[in-house]
Design a protein around this motif. Sequence first.
Motif, PDB file in Angstrom:
ATOM      1  N   GLU A 178      -6.929  -0.817   1.977  1.00  0.00           N
ATOM      2  CA  GLU A 178      -8.312  -0.408   2.203  1.00  0.00           C
ATOM      3  C   GLU A 178      -8.626   0.722   1.234  1.00  0.00           C
ATOM      4  N   ILE A 179      -9.729   0.610   0.528  1.00  0.00           N
ATOM      5  CA  ILE A 179     -10.133   1.623  -0.449  1.00  0.00           C
ATOM      6  C   ILE A 179     -11.564   2.046  -0.144  1.00  0.00           C
ATOM      7  N   GLU A 180     -11.802   3.358  -0.239  1.00  0.00           N
ATOM      8  CA  GLU A 180     -13.118   3.901   0.113  1.00  0.00           C
ATOM      9  C   GLU A 180     -13.492   5.038  -0.830  1.00  0.00           C
TER      10      GLU A 180
ATOM     11  N   LEU B 230     -16.371  14.520  -5.399  1.00  0.00           N
ATOM     12  CA  LEU B 230     -16.129  13.079  -5.366  1.00  0.00           C
ATOM     13  C   LEU B 230     -14.655  12.807  -5.084  1.00  0.00           C
ATOM     14  N   ALA B 231     -14.372  11.687  -4.453  1.00  0.00           N
ATOM     15  CA  ALA B 231     -12.996  11.325  -4.139  1.00  0.00           C
ATOM     16  C   ALA B 231     -12.923   9.839  -3.825  1.00  0.00           C
ATOM     17  N   VAL B 232     -11.711   9.298  -3.911  1.00  0.00           N
ATOM     18  CA  VAL B 232     -11.444   7.927  -3.502  1.00  0.00           C
ATOM     19  C   VAL B 232     -10.135   7.945  -2.724  1.00  0.00           C
ATOM     20  N   GLU B 233     -10.082   7.144  -1.668  1.00  0.00           N
ATOM     21  CA  GLU B 233      -8.907   7.111  -0.802  1.00  0.00           C
ATOM     22  C   GLU B 233      -8.398   5.681  -0.693  1.00  0.00           C
ATOM     23  N   VAL B 234      -7.075   5.529  -0.838  1.00  0.00           N
ATOM     24  CA  VAL B 234      -6.449   4.215  -0.755  1.00  0.00           C
ATOM     25  C   VAL B 234      -5.371   4.270   0.333  1.00  0.00           C
ATOM     26  N   LYS B 235      -5.410   3.326   1.257  1.00  0.00           N
ATOM     27  CA  LYS B 235      -4.410   3.296   2.317  1.00  0.00           C
ATOM     28  C   LYS B 235      -4.106   1.853   2.722  1.00  0.00           C
ATOM     29  N   ASP B 236      -2.982   1.703   3.413  1.00  0.00           N
ATOM     30  CA  ASP B 236      -2.568   0.391   3.900  1.00  0.00           C
ATOM     31  C   ASP B 236      -3.517  -0.049   5.015  1.00  0.00           C
ATOM     32  N   SER B 237      -4.067  -1.245   4.890  1.00  0.00           N
ATOM     33  CA  SER B 237      -5.060  -1.705   5.862  1.00  0.00           C
ATOM     34  C   SER B 237      -4.447  -1.996   7.226  1.00  0.00           C
TER      35      SER B 237
END
Length: 387
Positions: free
Chosen positions: A245-247, A262-269
Amino acid sequence: MKKYRIFGFISAVCICLSILYSVVGVSQTSQSQVLLSTNPPLEQIRPLQAGGETEKSPVTFTFQAVDAAGKSLKNALINLEILTPPRNFWLTTDFPMVEGTTLLEMQVAAPDGKLEIQQMLPIRGNYQLNVNVSPLVANAFTPYQETLNLKVKENSIKYKYLAVIAAILFSVGLLGGWVIGGQEELKEGEIAPQSVRLLLSSLTIVAIITLIFINITAEVAEAHGGHNHKPENIAPSVQKNQDLEIEVLGDKNATVGKLANLAVEVKDSNTGEPIKDAVLKVKAIALEDNLTVFAYQGFPNEKGQLIWKEQFFDGAPHKVEIEATPLQNSPRQFSPVKVAQLVEVEGISPPISTRLISLFYFTAIVGIGMAIGLLIQQRRQPQPKVN
């Protein structure tokens, strides 16, 4: 015997000074540093030309952290800050509200000690680049800081435009001085000779045109504020599939002259755990001209985030676009995922003092031309003879 002692003492002092000088020289030259390279080369870098028809592309900056032996530092944490040229009250740029502000702030991991970004430089002048380098692994090397300076020259076309405008205003003033210096006699019922009245009318028209030009220039410097350019197709700010999941996070509204978070977050869905083994390709695009003003390719931090602060110097909508792709040798493989966020940017008009200074310069050029015209006419007129 005394002479030999004095000679020996002087020799010992000289040897000690030589050793001390050598030690100081080594300590000054053998130290960690940051090497900077740019594309295009430094001497060819020019600022963004507002409204120009020439091709516009950001400058590629490559920062390489090296140790005293000139070898690249491994597993470094690089903190970069780009400061715009300071304000110049008498000679402003196309974007006066950008002068003396921070253009970019970011802290990223650099496994090979290299940081590469693309950044559009909005104005001419001396930029200051502050770089802090510290180890990701404690005590791997001594943290250090370096300040780099970058001088950006003005676009040559600006000087051509200025020369043409100055020549026109000077010619108007010169003609006016020539006409007024002719000392045309007044006719009955006239307040001023016809030539003078025509001249004053012409000067009034020139003043009106000059004011219109100044205000149009100010609106361009305001960076086209007020445009509502809504893109038809823009990726959602959150994407989720079976792998990750990326947001996109951060500000959705920004102001010229101020940093936007600004930022972007990536995690296991599935588990919600942060993902670090991914490549993030970041772009900030000015939608009005479809112009890339910032780009970076890097990795998420320990929390699965990439965070930066950026100033949008153009008061028009921007799109922040991020594409996540898997590392080449990572066990986690997934299809590229793209997210985006629209950022509305508020433009700020330059202060009235800036417009008045421009009007003063234009008026001064006309006045100089008029003074020269008057002087020429006075010298042409025959002087009365003294008996």
